[in-house]
Scaffold this active site. Structure first.
Site, mmCIF file in Angstrom:
data_model
loop_
_atom_site.group_PDB
_atom_site.id
_atom_site.type_symbol
_atom_site.label_atom_id
_atom_site.label_comp_id
_atom_site.label_asym_id
_atom_site.label_seq_id
_atom_site.Cartn_x
_atom_site.Cartn_y
_atom_site.Cartn_z
ATOM 1 N N GLU A 14 0.814 -1.222 0.000
ATOM 2 C CA GLU A 14 0.000 0.000 0.000
ATOM 3 C C GLU A 14 0.849 1.275 0.000
ATOM 4 O O GLU A 14 0.542 2.248 -0.700
ATOM 5 C CB GLU A 14 -0.941 0.024 1.210
ATOM 6 N N HIS B 148 -12.615 -5.329 6.890
ATOM 7 C CA HIS B 148 -13.286 -5.097 5.607
ATOM 8 C C HIS B 148 -14.555 -4.284 5.773
ATOM 9 O O HIS B 148 -15.480 -4.405 4.996
ATOM 10 C CB HIS B 148 -13.620 -6.430 4.917
#
Ligand SMILES: Cc1ncc(C[n+]2csc(CCOP(=O)(O)OP(=O)(O)O)c2C)c(N)n1
Ligand SMILES: [Mg+2]
Length: 820
Positions: free
Chosen positions: A542, A609
């Protein structure tokens, strides 16, 4: 004549080689001798700047010093292969390199040491960053890109060590795209056939950081022209090498990256930091491989020294042994270069001394010019205020105290603006109740000074150019009978398809973005249609996905970098916060990276999530617009807006919205949504409910049920949190309802607190409230995975109903009896 004249740098005339060579026996050509002597001149001048800089700190003329002494010769060698169009991404030791590429004058170096806030004086940071933070201005005064291929470029430094690495990857990646995508050939103001190298520099100790390894690995995978130099002085402040690096050698530790005849990888070169001819040869080799073959190169520059120690904050005698200090003195690169010039180039000692004298003198003169300009600038304010105070003394009231203030101000040895500001404000306290010309003058001065100081210290958090995100024209979505109802993800897919078709500079990348078109299929089929260079997969990394985007955007591309879930932003946050968010600010509008970060969050399943850590973003990303569309059509409109703007933005899609049906606008690639303009989703008169993102649906459901019991809710989707409700629509709603609720899925005290502060304080809404404002948020923990974990963790329609109902019970208990 000094090497640098302080404003426009020109190489000085070095003594003619034939007059300085011992018995003309040298093996070097005259031109080469001249070059060597000019290099030595620069090395000495840069060293002198470091020595003088340290003294300035100890004399109290500057606050802190960190210098590039001990790295002069290596940096001169690196500069020789740095060409127009190339980019540097480095750290605080690189002054000599910056001098050598003519991107910094010694006078500017000192101006930065004094933190001179004038842009001409310190074009890198305008006094906003401490010394040793370099950067060139890639934008013109209007904020538009210059022709980057005609200048030598340095991206803007940051203090967190290794923070330069993610961006470095992106700078190199841009060359790969410019070389391999024929549609980009036309953009010759950004690249000439991708021939540009991204040069990185980093200290040995900072190679321990995860960012370093992540960026290096990615560069090997991507095979991009990234030439990373590691200045290895064996220490990271006081901590010796054995604490930092496996085998105490970063090139040994990275040996597995070395390319072979059958496998792609890196070229790893080792060279000693004091060996001028070896350094020249090493960089020539590195350049050729990197520029021509687009193979990443690591140059491990060993046996580097730090003659003055790490910084002015401490002395290295505390942690280096006598033997080490003696070794460093012996292996000082300037000293070694001098010996080599005498022994190998066969220059006469007196000529070498003459060069040294001239170089040192040049540094001193540059220092003096910088100091004079700095003091003159600051004293302007001081003179003005002291003249006004002199008049104010005659007003009579507190005359003695006003005189004292003035005396304190004029006798300040090294004045700062705050002293003048403080004197003016204190004088106004003394003159309260007075009237008179002097007081009016003082107030007028204060107003001007406040505006000037805003420009000096606070401007350019966001783009101020004509392409600012705030100026993008609003284009309504158009619908016709043929506008079809599709899954939300298809709305995005059409939007991205149009963006890729309309602008060859647009690229998209991230984990799973390429082949499968992202985990929710927003890019489905677009790699096949637009090619792997435009829509591509990345490794799971990321932080460097963001760096890849920053570097590419700095070089004119329009990247959409994807972080797969908002929960994984935390891995990217350092680069977003330290690098992207403050880029325009720390360069005072000298650089921009209009990067769009795409992600998805709020509601799906479980702890990693379903995150909605919006407060975290609001706190750490000022300088990046934060956009929270409630559905995919709104998201598409915001992508279109941001692609027309030169600001950076995070766009957070609703994780649970990809399969919801939406009508796709006919002008999917054109319509735009303005930033900072909330939308009223439902009109009402009893209470204003302010929310965003996935919560819009929850709140709307609750509002309908509240309507059934006689409570009329006005529901407002703020749409973008940064900027927040630019035209103060929410207070207008509160004027009508006199009650407000802020709802989201963040923790208590997260983004709802931000919204409350904006509305109650910024919009002055407190005065219209008849009930205490409330916030409805998620619990403090993240959502449990159980199928109803989300329900019990995040606000649900029942909770919203009950909280709003309770508010109305307080208002009118007869009409609204308690539920239970
Ligand atoms: C992320 C981060 N951690 C810590 C620091 C504080 N710090 C500044 S310089 C430095 C040492 C860096 O050593 P090295 O990378 O070898 O560079 P050198 O100064 O020796 O050239 C440290 C720990 C920092 N600036 N950034
Ligand atoms: Mg070091």
């Amino acid at each position: 004549m000094p090497i640098f004249d302080g404003t426009l740098k020109k190489r000085s005339s070095i003594p003619k080689p034939d007059s300085v060579i011992k018995e003309a026996k040298t093996k070097f050509s005259q031109a080469k001798v001249k070059e060597i002597l000019a290099d030595y001149h620069l090395a000495v001048e840069s060293r002198e700047a470091s020595l003088l800089g340290r003294k300035e700190v100890f004399m109290g003329k500057a606050k802190f010093g960190i210098f590039g002494d001990g790295k002069e010769v290596a940096q001169i060698a690196m500069a020789k292969v740095f060409r127009n169009g190339d980019f540097r991404s480095g750290y605080y030791r690189d002054q000599t390199f910056m001098f050598a590429i003519d991107a910094l004058t010694v006078q500017q170096f000192f101006a930065q040491l004094y933190a001179h806030t004038d842009l001409e004086a310190d074009p890198s940071t305008a006094g906003r960053l401490m010394t040793g933070h370099f950067g060139t201005r890639t934008l013109d005064e209007a904020g538009h890109f210059k022709n980057l291929t005609e200048i030598k470029n340095s991206s803007a430094d940051i203090s967190p060590t290794a923070g330069q690495m993610p961006r470095l990857l992106g700078l190199a990646y841009a060359s790969k795209l410019y070389r391999n995508n024929p549609a980009l050939k036309a953009f010759s103001n950004f690249s000439i056939n991708g021939n540009e190298i991204a040069f990185g520099t980093i200290g040995n100790a900072s190679t321990s950081e995860g960012m370093f390894f992540e960026a290096i690995n990615a560069a090997g995978v991507l095979q991009v022209p990234m030439l990373t130099s590691i200045w290895d002085d064996g220490y990271g402040i006081s901590v010796p090498q054995e604490y930092h690096t496996t085998k105490s050698s970063i090139s040994k530790a990275l040996a597995g990256l070395q390319r072979t005849e059958t496998e792609k990888g890196f070229e790893i070169i080792r060279v000693k930091g004091w060996d001028y001819p070896a350094l020249i040869e090493a960089y020539q080799r590195a350049e050729k491989i990197c520029r021509e073959e687009h193979v990443p190169v690591i140059v491990h520059v060993e046996e580097v020294t730090q003659p003055q120690g790490h910084s002015t904050s401490g002395s290295h005698e505390r942690y280096k042994s006598k033997e080490r200090l003696a070794w460093e003195a012996e292996h000082d690169c300037n000293r070694k270069m001098r010996e080599w010039i005498l022994n190998e180039v066969l220059i006469l000692p007196e000529e070498v001394e003459a060069i040294e004298k001239e170089a040192k003198q040049a540094a001193k003169e540059a220092r003096d010019r910088a100091w004079r300009a700095f003091v003159e600038d600051v004293r302007k304010d001081q003179h003005q205020v002291s003249a006004i105070l002199e008049k104010a003394e005659r007003l009579g009231t507190n005359a003695e105290e006003v005189t004292n203030l003035r005396n304190e101000l004029v006798t300040a040895i090294n004045p700062t603006r705050l002293e003048t500001m403080r004197a003016a404000k204190r004088a106004l306290r003394l003159l309260r109740g007075e009237t008179g010309e002097a007081k009016d003058e003082l107030i007028a001065w204060l107003r001007v000074a406040e505006a000037d100081n805003f420009q000096r210290y606070s401007s350019h958090l966001y783009s101020l150019s004509s392409q600012s995100g705030l100026t993008v024209e609003h284009i309504q979505p158009q619908y016709s009978e043929s506008s079809s109802l599709v899954d939300g993800r298809e709305v995005l897919q059409s939007c991205f398809d149009a963006a890729l078709t309309n602008n060859p500079l647009v690229i998209a990348f991230g984990e799973d973005v390429g082949k499968i078109g992202d985990v929710n299929q927003g890019f489905a089929g677009l790699q096949a249609k637009h090619g792997e260079l435009r829509v591509t997969d990345t490794g799971i990394r990321e932080c460097t996905i963001i760096g890849q985007g920053i570097g590419a955007a700095l070089r004119g591309l329009r990247p959409i970098a994807e972080i797969q879930y908002l929960d994984y932003f935390i891995y990217a946050l350092p680069t977003l916060s330290d690098d992207l968010a403050c880029l325009q600010y720390r360069t005072k509008g000298g650089q921009k990276a209009p990067l769009i970060i795409r992600t998805r969050g709020h509601r799906l399943e479980g702890v990693w999530h379903a995150g909605s850590q919006i407060g975290m973003l609001l706190h750490s990303l000022r300088g990046i617009y934060i956009i929270t569309p409630r559905n995919m059509t709104q998201a598409a409109g915001f992508y279109n807006t941001m692609l027309k703007s030169d600001d950076a933005a995070v766009i957070i899609e609703c994780l649970n919205g990809y399969r919801m049906k939406e009508r796709i606008p006919d002008n999917i690639g054109e319509f735009t949504i303005p930033l900072g303009v909330p939308e009223i989703l439902r009109e009402g008169s009893d209470v204003t409910l302010v929310t965003y993102g996935s919560m819009c649906r929850v709140v709307m459901e609750a509002a309908e049920e509240l309507e059934n019991v006689g409570i009329s809710c006005e529901v407002i989707d703020v749409q973008t949190l940064l900027p927040f409700d630019r035209h103060h629509a929410i207070v207008e709603s509160i004027k009508k309802t006199n009650r407000v609720v802020f709802a989201d899925e963040d923790v208590p005290g997260g983004a709802t607190s931000f919204m409350m502060q904006q509305v109650l304080e910024e919009q002055n809404a407190y005065q219209y409230l008849d009930s205490a404002p409330i916030t409805i948020t998620a619990k403090e923990h993240r959502p449990a995975y159980a199928s109803d974990g989300d329900y019990f963790t995040k606000p649900n329609p029942e909770e919203v109903f009950e909280r709003v109902y309770a508010l109305m019970v307080e208002v009118d208990p007869d009409k609204f009896p308690s539920l239970y």
